[in-house]
Structures are given as C-alpha cells and as structure tokens.
Scaffold this motif. Structure first.
Motif, PDB file in Angstrom:
ATOM      1  N   LYS A 502       0.813  -1.215   0.000  1.00 12.82           N
ATOM      2  CA  LYS A 502       0.000   0.000   0.000  1.00 12.82           C
ATOM      3  C   LYS A 502       0.844   1.262   0.000  1.00 12.82           C
ATOM      4  O   LYS A 502       0.425   2.302  -0.494  1.00 12.82           O
ATOM      5  CB  LYS A 502      -0.932   0.017   1.212  1.00 12.82           C
ATOM      6  CG  LYS A 502      -2.104  -0.938   1.098  1.00 12.82           C
ATOM      7  CD  LYS A 502      -3.113  -0.707   2.211  1.00 12.82           C
ATOM      8  CE  LYS A 502      -4.361  -1.549   2.006  1.00 12.82           C
ATOM      9  NZ  LYS A 502      -5.380  -1.281   3.050  1.00 12.82           N
ATOM     10  N   THR A 503       2.055   1.183   0.576  1.00 16.94           N
ATOM     11  CA  THR A 503       2.877   2.393   0.725  1.00 16.94           C
ATOM     12  C   THR A 503       3.720   2.699  -0.507  1.00 16.94           C
ATOM     13  O   THR A 503       4.346   3.748  -0.570  1.00 16.94           O
ATOM     14  CB  THR A 503       3.805   2.244   1.940  1.00 16.94           C
ATOM     15  OG1 THR A 503       4.592   1.059   1.768  1.00 16.94           O
ATOM     16  CG2 THR A 503       2.985   2.142   3.218  1.00 16.94           C
ATOM     17  N   ALA A 504       3.763   1.784  -1.462  1.00 16.03           N
ATOM     18  CA  ALA A 504       4.580   2.005  -2.671  1.00 16.03           C
ATOM     19  C   ALA A 504       3.938   3.091  -3.512  1.00 16.03           C
ATOM     20  O   ALA A 504       2.778   2.997  -3.880  1.00 16.03           O
ATOM     21  CB  ALA A 504       4.706   0.718  -3.465  1.00 16.03           C
ATOM     22  N   GLY A 515      -6.799   2.784   0.193  1.00 12.60           N
ATOM     23  CA  GLY A 515      -5.620   3.249   0.902  1.00 12.60           C
ATOM     24  C   GLY A 515      -4.310   3.059   0.173  1.00 12.60           C
ATOM     25  O   GLY A 515      -3.245   3.327   0.736  1.00 12.60           O
ATOM     26  N   TYR A 516      -4.309   2.594  -1.086  1.00 15.88           N
ATOM     27  CA  TYR A 516      -3.065   2.418  -1.836  1.00 15.88           C
ATOM     28  C   TYR A 516      -2.564   3.773  -2.333  1.00 15.88           C
ATOM     29  O   TYR A 516      -3.328   4.573  -2.884  1.00 15.88           O
ATOM     30  CB  TYR A 516      -3.288   1.480  -3.023  1.00 15.88           C
ATOM     31  CG  TYR A 516      -3.426   0.027  -2.609  1.00 15.88           C
ATOM     32  CD1 TYR A 516      -4.670  -0.485  -2.229  1.00 15.88           C
ATOM     33  CD2 TYR A 516      -2.331  -0.817  -2.585  1.00 15.88           C
ATOM     34  CE1 TYR A 516      -4.800  -1.804  -1.850  1.00 15.88           C
ATOM     35  CE2 TYR A 516      -2.453  -2.148  -2.203  1.00 15.88           C
ATOM     36  CZ  TYR A 516      -3.691  -2.632  -1.834  1.00 15.88           C
ATOM     37  OH  TYR A 516      -3.822  -3.934  -1.450  1.00 15.88           O
ATOM     38  N   LEU A 517      -1.284   4.025  -2.109  1.00 18.63           N
ATOM     39  CA  LEU A 517      -0.692   5.313  -2.488  1.00 18.63           C
ATOM     40  C   LEU A 517      -0.182   5.307  -3.913  1.00 18.63           C
ATOM     41  O   LEU A 517       0.079   6.373  -4.473  1.00 18.63           O
ATOM     42  CB  LEU A 517       0.460   5.662  -1.530  1.00 18.63           C
ATOM     43  CG  LEU A 517       0.095   5.737  -0.044  1.00 18.63           C
ATOM     44  CD1 LEU A 517       1.318   6.058   0.782  1.00 18.63           C
ATOM     45  CD2 LEU A 517      -0.991   6.767   0.187  1.00 18.63           C
ATOM     46  N   GLY A 518       0.007   4.141  -4.504  1.00 23.71           N
ATOM     47  CA  GLY A 518       0.578   4.055  -5.846  1.00 23.71           C
ATOM     48  C   GLY A 518      -0.474   3.832  -6.912  1.00 23.71           C
ATOM     49  O   GLY A 518      -1.666   4.014  -6.693  1.00 23.71           O
ATOM     50  N   THR A 559      10.192   1.525  -5.618  1.00 31.20           N
ATOM     51  CA  THR A 559       9.823   0.111  -5.685  1.00 31.20           C
ATOM     52  C   THR A 559      10.921  -0.668  -6.388  1.00 31.20           C
ATOM     53  O   THR A 559      11.741  -0.118  -7.110  1.00 31.20           O
ATOM     54  CB  THR A 559       8.504  -0.066  -6.453  1.00 31.20           C
ATOM     55  OG1 THR A 559       8.651   0.514  -7.741  1.00 31.20           O
ATOM     56  CG2 THR A 559       7.357   0.594  -5.739  1.00 31.20           C
ATOM     57  N   VAL A 560      10.914  -1.970  -6.164  1.00 33.25           N
ATOM     58  CA  VAL A 560      11.931  -2.825  -6.780  1.00 33.25           C
ATOM     59  C   VAL A 560      11.226  -3.922  -7.561  1.00 33.25           C
ATOM     60  O   VAL A 560      10.101  -4.290  -7.270  1.00 33.25           O
ATOM     61  CB  VAL A 560      12.861  -3.450  -5.715  1.00 33.25           C
ATOM     62  CG1 VAL A 560      13.670  -2.377  -5.022  1.00 33.25           C
ATOM     63  CG2 VAL A 560      12.053  -4.233  -4.694  1.00 33.25           C
ATOM     64  N   ALA A 561      11.924  -4.435  -8.553  1.00 33.49           N
ATOM     65  CA  ALA A 561      11.342  -5.511  -9.352  1.00 33.49           C
ATOM     66  C   ALA A 561      11.269  -6.784  -8.536  1.00 33.49           C
ATOM     67  O   ALA A 561      12.191  -7.105  -7.778  1.00 33.49           O
ATOM     68  CB  ALA A 561      12.178  -5.730 -10.613  1.00 33.49           C
TER      69      ALA A 561
END
Length: 562
Positions: A502-504, A515-518, A559-561
């Motif tokens: 959710k914080t990405a 609530g997802y930020l991305g 973010t990372v793959a």
C-alpha cells in the motif's frame, strides 16, 4: 411405481396466494395498444392482432427453391441437374423487431392463433380491469356464468337455456367472480378443419393437434393420443431448448454489462486524461510566460548594453568631430584672412593640432550591431518543471566549449591571432569559486574556449577582448547533471511491481482505492502504459528526470522488481 411427472397448467388451475393473475403487458397489441382481438403468434414470438397484421404493408421476398429431386437415386453418379427457380414470396415485417415473416398460402389468417394471449385477455376482463366481456353464444349480453364442462362463458339468459337442454342439464356452472383467482380460463379450441369439433388429440406423425373427425379422415392410421398424455414428452423437449436459450440470455446480459462498465470506465478515463491535459497545458503556459519574462529581461539588458556602447561611441565621435571642425574652421580662416606674418607665426601650433587630429583612430561604423538572435530549439533547462529553450547549455563534469570570433571595425574576420582573450566562468551561487578555463588561439582570428563545470547550476560566462566585453557578454549557462540512470522500476503499476504494498508510490501520480498510495491498472492517474516509477517517463531507454527531494512530484517511488 408411477413416473413422477412435472406439473403442467391445466385449463383451470388455482394460483398461489399473493400472486396476481394475468399480465396487462401481455394483453395489448403493440400496434393498436388495445386488447388483443384474434391475436396471431409470429415466428419471432411476438403477438399482434389479426386486423393490425392485415393493415401492414406487404414486402416481396425472393425465395430460392430447387426443383423436385429424386431422393431414391442418391447413389447414382448420373443425376439430372434441375434448374433452380426464383419464386416470389410475400411477407411482412414484425412491427416490434422488424423480423421478416413469410406469410403462408392463407395469408395472415393462416398464422398460429395465440390462445395464451386470449386467455390473458379473459383473465384481465375477469379482474374487472376491462368491461364488456360478452357471451360466447349470443355475443350480445355481458357474461355472468361459465360452464366448466363446455368451457363457455354465458350470459344469464343463455345460462338458463343451457340448463334446460337435456344434453347440458348436468353441466357445472360457476360465477365469473369465483374464477378471478385462477391462472387460466381455457376456452375450447375448435379444429380449423372441423369447427364443430374440439382439438383434444395430437398426431405424432404430423406433429399437430387434431380432432376426432381428423382421425377418421386425413390422419387415419396415424399414431394419435390424447394431448394430456403426450404434453409432458413434448414439454420436456421445449424445456431443454429453453435451458440452452436461457444460458445465452445470461451470457448476453453479462456481455452487455461488461460493455456498459467498459464504456463507463472509458468516460471516466477520458475525463481524467482531459483534466491532466488541461492541468499540464495551464502549467506549461505559466512556465512559458515566466520564461518569456526572463528572456525579455535578458533582451532589455542586451539593449541597454548595446545602447550604452553606441552612446559612448557617439559621444567620442561627436567630440572628435567638434575638434576636427574647430581645426578646419580656424585653419581656413587663417589661410584666407591672415597676413603672411600671421600665418608664419601661427603655423606651428596649427600644424601640430592638425597632425594630432589626423592621427586619431576611429571607426566609421557602429561598434555594435542590431543583431539579436533567439534560438527556440536550444534547450534551457526546466522552468516550473517544463523544458524551455535558451542559447547555452552544459553538463556537470563534462567539458563544454565555445568559439570566440574576432572581427575588425568593418565586421571582417581578423584573420590572425594574438589578441588578449579573457574568459571567466563563475557559478551564480559561488562567485568566489570560478571554473578553470582554457583558451586556445587558432591563429586565424578565432579562439577555442573550454571549461569543465564541477556541479550543476547556473553559471555566468564573461568573455572580454582587450579588456572589453564581447557582444552579449556576460552570458548565462545552465549546467545540468550528467546522464542519470533510473533508480526506479520500468513497470506497469506499483501494485504489481511491489507485490501489492500500500505504501509504494509512483511518479505518475496514480492512486487506487483502499488506501493504496501508488498506481494500479485502470485507476485514477495511471498513464495506461509502462513507465518509470522514479520519474514517470514512458521510454525505457532514457535519462532519468527525477529531480530529488521530497517536494518533487516525481521523486517519491522506490519500488523494486519482484
């Protein structure tokens, strides 16, 4: 053990409590909007009054029918090829769905009668919604009774006559008001070929209802049985077809719902993109206006510099002209009006002055020209986050260069070197830390200047020849960072690339509910194609535009793959 059969509606059957019998939507003609009168069932399963169908304009349809063929000679190689004939076929179009209806030889009246619709009309009449249900025998008086044996609606007079006759004395009579809760009030269906007989039997060979007279006539020796005995078998066949059709109905309703949903999502996406376009355009306009003001300010500074140079040159030439005119006037007056002795006495002073004036160097052309160039194709960095255009650019820790071209007062190239060229490159924020510059004399009137800025930022470049600024000096140079690789992920959305965190967040600015930020597919702000999470660029092989800092709109994702 007797076979358990599925219940079928009989001619008279009670409805469960709470259910209203009849359906007014099935009792009115779609053309005249009145109660059905002699309703006919079309092949498309729409029902229309006979009179209304007869008033429809017929259409001519070409029916391609082949000639009679001999089915007994299927194995023969040599068969007579009979020509196909085009036979005109008269038809009508369904007034509800425009389906083509091929009329039989008997026309509209040869179409199937919709007895179910007639039953619904009678039920609606019994509920009191329609007045004037007339007697089946006299067709003059309103109905009061119904003979359950004959399935006939009778008025008071015909009911008494019905009871007086020996054949019908013991028939069961029921008041119409007592039939209002029934689901069907079936009337006897007469045989089309023998109107005096009721259709009670079914011919399996011809697949049609028949009467007793039909059995001894055209249907003799055909397998016939009571309709009540065979209705379950044929009803099961109809039910199987109905199940398949219902599946198609559900699939079509689902497909239409998906289309409506997609169309709704499309409209929302169009509105979102339109908002982004307007926002971007308004921001771009403000950035252009700000850069315009900056360029106009620079233009005004160049104007002042050029005007000052011209005014200085003008003052110098005016003073030299005044001195020259004074010397000329005095010398001419001396030579024309002075005596020999006066000329000889003044000669020394005059010659010394005129000799000095003749040796004064001056340019007959303006020291500066009116040429000022704007190069809109030269990038000038970012303004309000948008790229604008200027004259000069450089990158940190990379050698930048330019060439100084020296010309004489006539505007011609000097063609030789040896001039004192001074160049200084000073950071705007660190004026006490100038950048080292290298000036290379090309010996042809041009000088190659190179420098290597250590940090990005705004630099001021001073270029002087013989301790005088060249045209346009000082210049402003924007030093940008070196080509940066992307620290983020080239992905479709943060929901997928971060494993549903959710914080990405993402530089595209997309958000999702819950609530997802991305960003997520099909949600607000998602660009609709792969992009870099660090700066939002759509090209995979590109320079990262991430500016850094928490205030930057495109610098929040890491973010990372997976």
């Amino acid at each position: 053990m007797a076979e358990k059969r599925k219940p079928l509606l009989g001619f008279v059957g009670k409805l469960p409590s709470g259910i209203t019998p009849g359906n007014s939507g099935k009792t009115r003609c779609p053309l005249c909007m009145g109660l059905f009168k002699a309703p006919r069932l079309l092949p498309c399963l729409h029902t229309v009054c006979t009179t209304c169908l007869e008033q429809l304009e017929p259409v001519s349809v070409v029916d391609i029918r082949g000639g009679d063929s001999d089915t007994s000679s299927e194995g023969s190689v040599f068969q007579e090829l009979k020509p196909r004939t085009l036979q005109p076929q008269i038809g009508i179009l369904c007034p509800v769905c425009d389906a083509q209806v091929d009329l039989p030889m008997g026309g509209v009246k040869a179409l199937t009668i919709d007895h179910l619709a007639m039953n619904d009309v009678m039920l609606e009449s019994l509920r009191g919604e329609v007045q004037g249900l007339v007697c089946d025998l006299c067709s003059d008086r309103e109905v009061e009774k119904r003979c359950q044996t004959c399935k006939a609606n009778l008025c008071h007079f015909c009911c008494q006559a019905h009871r007086r006759q020996k054949k019908t004395t013991y028939h069961t009579m029921v008041d119409l008001k007592d039939l209002k809760g029934y689901s069907q009030i079936g009337k006897p269906i007469p045989c089309p070929a023998h109107p005096a007989e009721e259709l009670r039997l079914f011919c399996e060979l011809c697949d049609q209802p028949v009467c007793r007279d039909c059995m001894v006539g055209g249907h003799r020796e055909h397998p016939c049985d009571l309709a009540s005995n065979v209705v379950h078998k044929h009803g099961d066949s109809v039910r199987e077809l109905l199940k398949g059709t219902q599946l198609h109905v559900e699939a079509l309703e689902k497909a239409l719902a998906q289309i409506r949903g997609t169309n709704h999502a499309l409209q929302e996406r169009v509105e979102a993109v339109a908002t982004d376009v307007r926002s971007f355009s308004e921001g771009y306009i403000k950035a252009i206006e700000e850069h315009r003001d900056k360029l106009l300010k620079q233009l005004e500074a160049i104007r002042i510099q050029k005007e000052n140079s011209l005014q200085l040159q003008k003052a110098q030439l005016e003073q030299l002209l005044a001195d020259m005119q004074t010397g000329v006037e005095f010398t001419e007056h001396l030579l024309t009006s002075g005596s020999d002795l006066e000329i000889l006495i003044t000669k020394g002073v005059v010659m010394e002055r005129l000799t000095k004036l003749n040796k004064v160097a001056y340019s007959a052309r303006p020291g500066v020209n009116e040429k000022i160039t704007f190069s809109p194709k030269e990038k000038a960095g970012l303004c309000r986050g948008y790229e604008v255009y200027d004259l000069h650019r450089a990158r940190e820790k990379q050698t930048a260069s330019f060439t100084v071209i020296c010309k004489d007062a006539a505007g011609e190239s000097m063609g030789r070197g040896g001039e004192n060229i001074q160049v200084a490159v000073v950071p705007k924020d660190k004026k006490d830390s100038p950048v080292k510059t290298v000036v290379h004399d090309n010996k042809d009137g041009t000088y190659y200047v190179s420098y290597t800025p250590k940090e990005p930022g705004i630099y001021t470049v001073f270029v002087c020849v013989k301790e005088q600024h060249v045209q346009g000096s000082p210049f402003t140079v924007t030093v940008r960072k070196r080509h940066r690789s992307h620290p983020g992920v080239f992905h479709c959305c943060t929901f997928c690339s971060s494993g549903g965190q959710k914080t990405a967040r993402c530089a595209c600015g997309g958000t999702m509910p819950g609530g997802y930020l991305g960003c997520g597919h099909g949600h607000k702000g998602h660009p609709g194609r792969p992009h870099w999470s660090c700066c939002g660029k759509f090209t995979e092989k590109s320079e990262c535009a991430w500016a850094g800092g928490q205030s930057a709109a495109r610098s929040v994702l890491r973010t990372v793959a997976l």
